[in-house]
Design a protein around this motif. Sequence first.
Motif, PDB file in Angstrom:
ATOM      1  N   ASN A 144      20.618  42.124 -12.875  1.00 11.04           N
ATOM      2  CA  ASN A 144      20.433  41.105 -13.901  1.00 11.04           C
ATOM      3  C   ASN A 144      21.099  39.809 -13.454  1.00 11.04           C
ATOM      4  OD1 ASN A 144      19.876  39.729 -16.246  1.00 11.04           O
ATOM      5  ND2 ASN A 144      21.591  40.620 -17.386  1.00 11.04           N
ATOM      6  N   VAL A 145      20.325  38.970 -12.791  1.00 13.09           N
ATOM      7  CA  VAL A 145      20.792  37.634 -12.437  1.00 13.09           C
ATOM      8  C   VAL A 145      20.102  36.682 -13.405  1.00 13.09           C
ATOM      9  CG1 VAL A 145      20.992  35.898 -10.637  1.00 13.09           C
ATOM     10  CG2 VAL A 145      21.027  38.318 -10.034  1.00 13.09           C
ATOM     11  N   ARG A 146      20.854  36.157 -14.329  1.00 16.65           N
ATOM     12  CA  ARG A 146      20.255  35.397 -15.425  1.00 16.65           C
ATOM     13  C   ARG A 146      19.875  33.994 -14.980  1.00 16.65           C
ATOM     14  NH1 ARG A 146      21.890  32.335 -19.949  1.00 16.65           N
ATOM     15  NH2 ARG A 146      24.055  32.343 -19.221  1.00 16.65           N
ATOM     16  N   THR A 147      18.615  33.671 -15.173  1.00 14.51           N
ATOM     17  CA  THR A 147      18.133  32.305 -14.968  1.00 14.51           C
ATOM     18  C   THR A 147      18.063  31.624 -16.328  1.00 14.51           C
ATOM     19  OG1 THR A 147      16.819  32.945 -13.034  1.00 14.51           O
ATOM     20  CG2 THR A 147      16.222  30.887 -14.133  1.00 14.51           C
ATOM     21  N   VAL A 148      18.689  30.481 -16.428  1.00 15.00           N
ATOM     22  CA  VAL A 148      18.716  29.773 -17.712  1.00 15.00           C
ATOM     23  C   VAL A 148      17.324  29.229 -18.015  1.00 15.00           C
ATOM     24  CG1 VAL A 148      19.750  27.883 -19.016  1.00 15.00           C
ATOM     25  CG2 VAL A 148      21.137  29.174 -17.377  1.00 15.00           C
ATOM     26  N   GLU A 214      -2.240  27.647 -13.127  1.00 13.75           N
ATOM     27  CA  GLU A 214      -1.456  26.484 -12.721  1.00 13.75           C
ATOM     28  C   GLU A 214      -0.756  25.850 -13.915  1.00 13.75           C
ATOM     29  OE1 GLU A 214      -2.194  22.492 -10.052  1.00 13.75           O
ATOM     30  OE2 GLU A 214      -3.636  22.977 -11.621  1.00 13.75           O
ATOM     31  N   SER A 215      -1.475  25.741 -15.027  1.00 13.50           N
ATOM     32  CA  SER A 215      -0.899  25.127 -16.220  1.00 13.50           C
ATOM     33  C   SER A 215       0.301  25.921 -16.726  1.00 13.50           C
ATOM     34  CB  SER A 215      -1.966  25.027 -17.313  1.00 13.50           C
ATOM     35  OG  SER A 215      -1.419  24.529 -18.511  1.00 13.50           O
ATOM     36  N   VAL A 216       0.158  27.245 -16.734  1.00 16.90           N
ATOM     37  CA  VAL A 216       1.266  28.088 -17.196  1.00 16.90           C
ATOM     38  C   VAL A 216       2.416  28.051 -16.193  1.00 16.90           C
ATOM     39  CG1 VAL A 216       1.940  30.420 -17.851  1.00 16.90           C
ATOM     40  CG2 VAL A 216      -0.329  29.578 -18.452  1.00 16.90           C
ATOM     41  N   LEU A 217       2.080  28.037 -14.912  1.00 17.94           N
ATOM     42  CA  LEU A 217       3.099  28.034 -13.864  1.00 17.94           C
ATOM     43  C   LEU A 217       4.012  26.819 -13.975  1.00 17.94           C
ATOM     44  CD1 LEU A 217       4.103  29.363 -11.153  1.00 17.94           C
ATOM     45  CD2 LEU A 217       2.555  27.773  -9.993  1.00 17.94           C
ATOM     46  N   LEU A 218       3.435  25.671 -14.282  1.00 15.17           N
ATOM     47  CA  LEU A 218       4.225  24.445 -14.363  1.00 15.17           C
ATOM     48  C   LEU A 218       5.213  24.473 -15.526  1.00 15.17           C
ATOM     49  CD1 LEU A 218       1.513  21.758 -13.511  1.00 15.17           C
ATOM     50  CD2 LEU A 218       3.326  22.663 -12.047  1.00 15.17           C
ATOM     51  N   GLY A 219       5.029  25.414 -16.443  1.00 19.41           N
ATOM     52  CA  GLY A 219       5.980  25.557 -17.540  1.00 19.41           C
ATOM     53  C   GLY A 219       7.165  26.433 -17.195  1.00 19.41           C
ATOM     54  N   CYS A 220       7.158  27.022 -15.987  1.00 13.49           N
ATOM     55  CA  CYS A 220       8.249  27.899 -15.555  1.00 13.49           C
ATOM     56  C   CYS A 220       9.353  27.087 -14.882  1.00 13.49           C
ATOM     57  CB  CYS A 220       7.727  28.958 -14.581  1.00 13.49           C
ATOM     58  SG  CYS A 220       6.514  30.095 -15.283  1.00 13.49           S
ATOM     59  N   THR A 221      10.520  27.692 -14.770  1.00 13.90           N
ATOM     60  CA  THR A 221      11.621  27.044 -14.060  1.00 13.90           C
ATOM     61  C   THR A 221      11.314  26.989 -12.568  1.00 13.90           C
ATOM     62  OG1 THR A 221      12.835  29.100 -13.632  1.00 13.90           O
ATOM     63  CG2 THR A 221      13.248  27.985 -15.741  1.00 13.90           C
ATOM     64  N   LEU A 222      12.043  26.150 -11.856  1.00 11.88           N
ATOM     65  CA  LEU A 222      11.835  26.019 -10.413  1.00 11.88           C
ATOM     66  C   LEU A 222      12.101  27.339  -9.699  1.00 11.88           C
ATOM     67  CD1 LEU A 222      11.273  24.264  -7.934  1.00 11.88           C
ATOM     68  CD2 LEU A 222      13.683  23.597  -7.936  1.00 11.88           C
ATOM     69  N   ASP A 223      13.167  28.039 -10.092  1.00 13.47           N
ATOM     70  CA  ASP A 223      13.469  29.335  -9.467  1.00 13.47           C
ATOM     71  C   ASP A 223      12.354  30.340  -9.725  1.00 13.47           C
ATOM     72  OD1 ASP A 223      15.840  28.524  -8.360  1.00 13.47           O
ATOM     73  OD2 ASP A 223      17.090  29.241 -10.012  1.00 13.47           O
ATOM     74  N   ASP A 224      11.837  30.344 -10.951  1.00 10.64           N
ATOM     75  CA  ASP A 224      10.746  31.269 -11.274  1.00 10.64           C
ATOM     76  C   ASP A 224       9.490  30.938 -10.475  1.00 10.64           C
ATOM     77  OD1 ASP A 224      12.197  32.799 -13.052  1.00 10.64           O
ATOM     78  OD2 ASP A 224      11.648  31.588 -14.790  1.00 10.64           O
ATOM     79  N   GLN A 225       9.205  29.659 -10.298  1.00  8.84           N
ATOM     80  CA  GLN A 225       8.032  29.264  -9.510  1.00  8.84           C
ATOM     81  C   GLN A 225       8.144  29.772  -8.072  1.00  8.84           C
ATOM     82  OE1 GLN A 225       6.927  25.091  -9.768  1.00  8.84           O
ATOM     83  NE2 GLN A 225       7.505  24.990 -11.917  1.00  8.84           N
TER      84      GLN A 225
END
Length: 246
Positions: A144-148, A214-225
């Motif tokens: 569990n490495v938490r991404t804010v 692509e639209s949904v992806l851009l709503g993710c954090t940079l680490d998640d992308q």
Amino acid sequence: MLENLRGIFRKRRRCESDTAPPPPPAKEAEIIPPYPEDIDDETPESNDGFDASWTEEGSFHSPHSDRPFNTSERFVTILDNLDARVEKLRKDALNLQEKKDYLLMSMDLIKSNEMMQNMSEAEREEIILYIQRVSSRLATVELNVRTVRDNSQEDSLSQINVLIDGMIKMGDPVIGRQRCQLYLNACCSSSMDPSGHMDTVHEADVGPIDKKFESVLLGCTLDDQKNIKKRLQALMAYLNKQTVSH
């Protein structure tokens, strides 16, 4: 007169000998415990660039002069090293999380493989039970490495996972590969650099793109992308092999 002076000197020597010497400065090893060795028995220097001598007595001197550190500088030095080790620990844990995700994805691919349908019911049931046993063992590993993330980013990541899981469960490696390529192109077409600026690549340079993904992806954090792109690249490598074998 001479005897009186000798008596004074003797008394001074006795007083000086009775005075306790000042305590030595605390060592870093007395403030915090030594850092545990890595599992592969490599030294910290070979793994993360740290100097193992930072817990030794001599490290309490300024690197730019021979003067000793004051108390504040000592703690700052210790905390600087701890902060760097925490960052390395996060990266190592994220790498382990990626490996766990890969194993989960691999088992999903096996369950949806079309060759499973060519087996007898008894053989298929045996394979499914084996997958369940392996999955149960994998479930004992908790990372569990938490991404804010804010609520919107959490929702975007959830939608991405649903889209990728749906692609994995298609069962047709050719169609799955085509869909995966569309998703991967979307990852390459729009990305955000660490400073927060959007870097957009023209669609003609990356190929067709799944606009919804692509639209949904851009709503993710940079680490998640970044992690989503790595996951799709691993999946594409697998699907390429499946397509060639067919």
